[in-house]
Design a protein around this motif. Structure first.
Motif, PDB file in Angstrom:
ATOM      1  N   SER A  15      -1.144  -1.001  -4.721  1.00 30.62           N
ATOM      2  CA  SER A  15      -2.311  -0.224  -4.321  1.00 30.62           C
ATOM      3  C   SER A  15      -1.845   1.184  -3.996  1.00 30.62           C
ATOM      4  O   SER A  15      -1.145   1.399  -3.005  1.00 30.62           O
ATOM      5  CB  SER A  15      -2.990  -0.860  -3.099  1.00 30.62           C
ATOM      6  OG  SER A  15      -4.019  -0.023  -2.617  1.00 30.62           O
ATOM      7  N   ASN A  32       0.829  -1.214   0.000  1.00 38.29           N
ATOM      8  CA  ASN A  32       0.000   0.000   0.000  1.00 38.29           C
ATOM      9  C   ASN A  32       0.858   1.257   0.000  1.00 38.29           C
ATOM     10  O   ASN A  32       1.784   1.389   0.805  1.00 38.29           O
ATOM     11  CB  ASN A  32      -0.921   0.027   1.222  1.00 38.29           C
ATOM     12  CG  ASN A  32      -1.939  -1.092   1.203  1.00 38.29           C
ATOM     13  OD1 ASN A  32      -1.681  -2.191   1.711  1.00 38.29           O
ATOM     14  ND2 ASN A  32      -3.099  -0.832   0.626  1.00 38.29           N
ATOM     15  N   SER A  60      -8.287   8.502   5.053  1.00 41.34           N
ATOM     16  CA  SER A  60      -7.866   7.669   3.935  1.00 41.34           C
ATOM     17  C   SER A  60      -8.452   6.272   4.119  1.00 41.34           C
ATOM     18  O   SER A  60      -9.130   5.978   5.111  1.00 41.34           O
ATOM     19  CB  SER A  60      -6.348   7.566   3.913  1.00 41.34           C
ATOM     20  OG  SER A  60      -5.871   6.759   4.990  1.00 41.34           O
ATOM     21  N   GLU A  61      -8.192   5.429   3.160  1.00 42.17           N
ATOM     22  CA  GLU A  61      -8.483   4.024   3.355  1.00 42.17           C
ATOM     23  C   GLU A  61      -7.697   3.520   4.568  1.00 42.17           C
ATOM     24  O   GLU A  61      -6.654   4.076   4.912  1.00 42.17           O
ATOM     25  CB  GLU A  61      -8.098   3.211   2.128  1.00 42.17           C
ATOM     26  CG  GLU A  61      -6.600   3.249   1.819  1.00 42.17           C
ATOM     27  CD  GLU A  61      -6.209   2.402   0.642  1.00 42.17           C
ATOM     28  OE1 GLU A  61      -6.147   1.170   0.804  1.00 42.17           O
ATOM     29  OE2 GLU A  61      -5.959   2.977  -0.437  1.00 42.17           O
ATOM     30  N   ALA A  88      -3.039   5.216  -3.489  1.00 38.50           N
ATOM     31  CA  ALA A  88      -4.182   6.098  -3.242  1.00 38.50           C
ATOM     32  C   ALA A  88      -3.665   7.435  -2.738  1.00 38.50           C
ATOM     33  O   ALA A  88      -2.514   7.555  -2.301  1.00 38.50           O
ATOM     34  CB  ALA A  88      -5.140   5.484  -2.225  1.00 38.50           C
TER      35      ALA A  88
END
Length: 265
Positions: free
Chosen positions: A250, A213, A260-261, A252
């Motif tokens: 991933s 991530n 955020s996620e 973002a």
């Protein structure tokens, strides 16, 4: 371990990192109300915080510290020079200065079941640092306000499972934008902020199969926007001299106004 950006941008920064047992913030540069709201959304109470780790003393990283420290006696960690600057700021109001706890760059610090390593960054502040946090075999890092990167920074970002990395500005937007010339030069300097392009180039130095991530953070409100930061960083990765493409990860953008996620490792 979880990594969540409560807020990330030129107007305020606050990042949560925690395990089942230990909960910390990297910076508290937004209002205490927003900090507590963000924590509540991920099931954490302000009273459960074990520490706030400050990267540097600029207002977008500390403006919520005073109220937070008055409401919850949470220790505030930073370099000696950063804490001296914080202690001198009347805008934070009265709070116990005993909460200010100095740490050293490149010296591991253990808090609960988290291993925290501060490391030096170049920015126009007293003695700024970024943070790498490890829980068991999983590691994350939060790196913003980075004027430039070198092998020292690259070495500290090896083997991560997740990362929040600054993508502050688009160079063309900054150069043609409304900022005064002196401020533009400051941002573009080796003690300023990392551009979208340089964010992607730094990522190319640390990508590996287990980096799951990537959050792009600390976007300028005037000289960047989410889609541009995302597309520019992805292009740098895909066209870079590695075997990876942006779609392998991933990626973002961390928003300045909302969570955020939740990155769970």
């Amino acid at each position: 371990m979880r990594l969540v950006s409560i807020a990330s941008g030129s107007s305020g920064n606050c990042i949560y990192i925690g395990s089942d047992k230990t909960h910390i913030l990297i910076d508290a540069g937004i209002s205490n109300r927003r900090i507590e709201k963000g924590l509540n959304e991920i099931g954490v109470k302000g009273s459960e915080l074990d520490g706030v780790f400050v990267t540097h003393e600029h207002s977008d990283h500390i403006q919520g510290l005073g109220i937070l420290a008055r409401k919850y006696p949470v220790p505030i960690y930073g370099t000696k020079e950063t804490l001296e600057e914080i202690a001198s700021k009347a805008s934070l109001g009265e709070y116990s200065k005993d909460l200010l706890r100095p740490i050293l760059p490149d010296v591991d610090f253990y808090l609960g079941d988290l291993r925290i390593r501060p490391f030096r960054i170049d920015h126009d502040a007293a003695n700024p640092v970024a943070y790498r946090v490890q829980n068991g075999k999983k590691s994350v890092a939060v790196v913003t306000d980075l004027g430039h990167y070198d092998q020292y920074v690259i070495d500290h970002l090896q083997g991560l499972d997740a990362l929040l990395l600054e993508a502050n500005h688009d160079v063309r937007m900054l150069e043609s934008g409304p900022y005064p010339y002196r401020l533009k030069q400051r941002i573009l300097s080796d003690y300023g902020h990392l551009s979208n392009e340089n964010c992607g180039r730094l990522l190319n130095c640390i990508l590996h199969d287990n980096l799951k991530n990537i959050l792009l953070g600390h976007l300028s409100e005037k000289n960047n926007y989410e889609e541009l930061a995302y597309e520019t960083v992805c292009l740098e990765i895909t066209q870079g001299e590695t075997r990876y493409e942006a779609k392998d990860f991933s990626i973002a953008v961390a928003s300045r106004g909302k969570l955020s996620e939740i990155v769970t490792l």
